[in-house]
Structure formats: C-alpha cells, structure tokens
Design an enzyme around this catalytic site. Structure first.
Site, short mmCIF file in Angstrom:
data_model
loop_
_atom_site.label_atom_id
_atom_site.label_comp_id
_atom_site.label_asym_id
_atom_site.label_seq_id
_atom_site.Cartn_x
_atom_site.Cartn_y
_atom_site.Cartn_z
N SER A 7 -10.96 4.27 86.92
CA SER A 7 -10.10 3.30 87.59
C SER A 7 -10.81 2.85 88.85
CB SER A 7 -8.78 3.98 87.95
OG SER A 7 -8.06 3.21 88.88
N GLU A 37 -14.34 -4.17 80.15
CA GLU A 37 -13.64 -5.33 79.63
C GLU A 37 -12.52 -4.81 78.72
OE1 GLU A 37 -14.44 -9.34 77.02
OE2 GLU A 37 -16.17 -8.10 77.60
N ASP A 66 -4.27 4.26 80.07
CA ASP A 66 -3.78 2.89 79.92
C ASP A 66 -2.30 3.00 79.62
OD1 ASP A 66 -4.63 0.09 79.94
OD2 ASP A 66 -3.79 0.06 77.92
N PHE A 145 7.27 1.35 91.07
CA PHE A 145 6.58 0.06 90.97
C PHE A 145 6.85 -0.55 89.59
CE2 PHE A 145 3.04 0.89 88.03
CZ PHE A 145 3.10 2.27 87.95
N GLY A 146 6.27 -1.70 89.37
CA GLY A 146 6.33 -2.34 88.05
C GLY A 146 7.75 -2.51 87.53
N LYS A 168 10.14 11.44 89.65
CA LYS A 168 9.44 10.60 88.66
C LYS A 168 8.25 11.35 88.07
CE LYS A 168 7.04 6.27 87.80
NZ LYS A 168 6.60 4.94 88.24
N ARG A 174 3.11 9.11 82.41
CA ARG A 174 1.81 9.48 82.96
C ARG A 174 1.73 10.99 83.17
NH1 ARG A 174 1.00 5.00 84.88
NH2 ARG A 174 2.81 5.14 86.22
P1 IMP Z 1 -1.77 0.73 84.16
O1 IMP Z 1 -2.38 0.86 82.79
O2 IMP Z 1 -1.41 2.05 84.77
O3 IMP Z 1 -2.56 -0.15 85.07
O4 IMP Z 1 -0.34 0.01 83.96
C1 IMP Z 1 -0.22 -1.27 83.37
C2 IMP Z 1 1.12 -1.90 83.72
O5 IMP Z 1 2.18 -1.24 83.03
C3 IMP Z 1 1.49 -1.83 85.19
O6 IMP Z 1 0.94 -2.91 85.90
C4 IMP Z 1 3.01 -1.92 85.13
O7 IMP Z 1 3.43 -3.26 84.99
C5 IMP Z 1 3.33 -1.17 83.85
N1 IMP Z 1 3.60 0.26 84.15
C6 IMP Z 1 2.80 1.31 83.83
N2 IMP Z 1 3.34 2.46 84.27
C7 IMP Z 1 4.50 2.12 84.88
C8 IMP Z 1 5.48 2.88 85.57
O8 IMP Z 1 5.42 4.11 85.73
N3 IMP Z 1 6.53 2.18 86.06
C9 IMP Z 1 6.65 0.84 85.93
N4 IMP Z 1 5.75 0.08 85.34
C10 IMP Z 1 4.66 0.71 84.80
#
Ligand code: IMP
Length: 191
Positions: A7, A37, A66, A145-146, A168, A174
């Site tokens: 990351s 990529e 991911d 977040f998200g 959480k 995760r």
């Molecule tokens: P990444 O693979 O961890 O970068 O996550 C990709 C996307 O999935 C993030 O930008 C969020 O939009 C969504 N996402 C992943 N994990 C979470 C979480 O724990 N809470 C909310 N959104 C998540």
C-alpha cells in the site's frame, strides 16, 4: 519480523500496526517503485496484483489487501469499484442509497481479500474476510470511513459508523482476514 504492506497509504500501515501491536510483527511501506496496475476483476486478483508488485521491489514477505462493499440486490456492486463509485465519499453513499431505493432485499457484505507472499514470491496464504450486514435507508453515525454510515451490522442496531475504532476492529472484514493471516504467521519462524 518485518512485512511489506502493499500500500502507498501510511495511514493504512499505522492502522494495521495498531491492530498487531502485541505480535512480533511490524508492517512497513514498500520501497520506491511500487506502482501496481489494479486491473483485476475480483478482490482476489487485485490483491494478488498488489502483492506481486510489492514483492518485485522488496523480495521479502509481503501482505496485500483489497476490499469493498458488495450488495446483493445490485449484483455485487459496487464491489471492486467501491473506491471509485462516484467522485467523493458522500457522493458514493448517495449513489448507493439511490440505487437501493425501493429494493426490499437490503443484504450486503464487506469483503477483504488478503494475500501473503513469502520471500520467494509464492502465495503463502490468500484469505477473504467477510462482514455481513444490510444497507439502511439513510446514513447514521460519523465514525469510520467509506460506506460505514449506511452499513447496518448483522444482528445489531448499529451501523459501522456508530462503532468505536476498537469495536470496528473486532468485527470488520479487514480484521477477520488479518486474524487469519496472523494465525498463519505464528506458525512460521522468520527473523
Ligand atoms: P481498499 O481496498 O481498502 O482501498 O478499499 C476500497 C474501498 O472499499 C474504499 O475506498 C471504501 O470505499 C470501501 N471500503 C473498504 N473497506 C471499508 C470499510 O471498512 N468501511 C467502509 N468502506 C470500506
């Protein structure tokens, strides 16, 4: 034991190190040149692409993840497109809420695929952690977040955004995946 986290986000490295605080493991950022990529079609493929890109520049233990939100009534969307489903976090939430208007099946899950490569670049473990829940009609909570404010946890009256960071970390996709990775790493002796 040091493990390269595939990351370029120092916040992610910090967050994951806080979770593994009691273990003899430290996650570090990849060396310069890490620029994957992400063109896979599944979480598993994208996780492997990131892991291999980090291994190419470090040739040591590597962990990649991911993740995203999968909604049953939207045929698994936003899925691997979760991070780019609209321009801002709020717009992404708005898009999901409007696509879910009138849908009775609200089932959803967060998924996180983690891929661990050994120093030879072989897949030592690939595991997908899942956190089940549903999509509520309007957002609730300000933590996380998200998509957290619209994700109601299974068997709970709270959204992910109403949980403390500690709460959480006990239930998230995760942390489920990470616990599996840690269980594996405890069986491996590495310096
Ligand atoms: P990444 O693979 O961890 O970068 O996550 C990709 C996307 O999935 C993030 O930008 C969020 O939009 C969504 N996402 C992943 N994990 C979470 C979480 O724990 N809470 C909310 N959104 C998540």
């Amino acid at each position: 034991m040091k493990i390269v986290l595939a990351s370029s986000n120092p916040h992610k490295v910090k967050e994951i190190n806080a979770i593994v605080e009691s273990e003899n493991i430290e996650f570090i950022l990849p060396p310069e040149g890490f620029d994957p990529e992400e063109n896979g079609t599944t979480f598993e493929e994208n996780s492997l692409i990131k892991a291999q890109a980090a291994w190419e520049v470090s040739k040591t233990w590597v962990l990649a993840d991911d993740s995203g939100l999968c909604i049953e009534a939207l045929n698994g969307a936003p899925g691997i497109h979760s991070a780019r489903y609209a321009d801002s976090p709020q717009e992404r939430i708005n898009r999901v809420l409007s696509e879910m208007e009138g849908k009775t099946n609200r089932k959803a899950e967060f998924k996180c695929c983690m891929t661990l490569l050994n120093p030879a670049g072989e897949v030592a473990l690939s595991y997908t952690g899942i956190c089940k829940g549903s999509i509520i009609n309007s957002q609730k909570g300000t933590n996380g977040f998200g998509y957290d404010p619209i994700f109601l946890l299974e068997n709970s009256s709270k959204t992910m955004a109403e949980l403390s960071e500690e709460e959480k970390n006990k239930v998230s996709h995760r942390s489920v995946a990470l616990q599996r990775v840690l269980a594996f790493l405890r069986t491996v002796t590495i310096s």
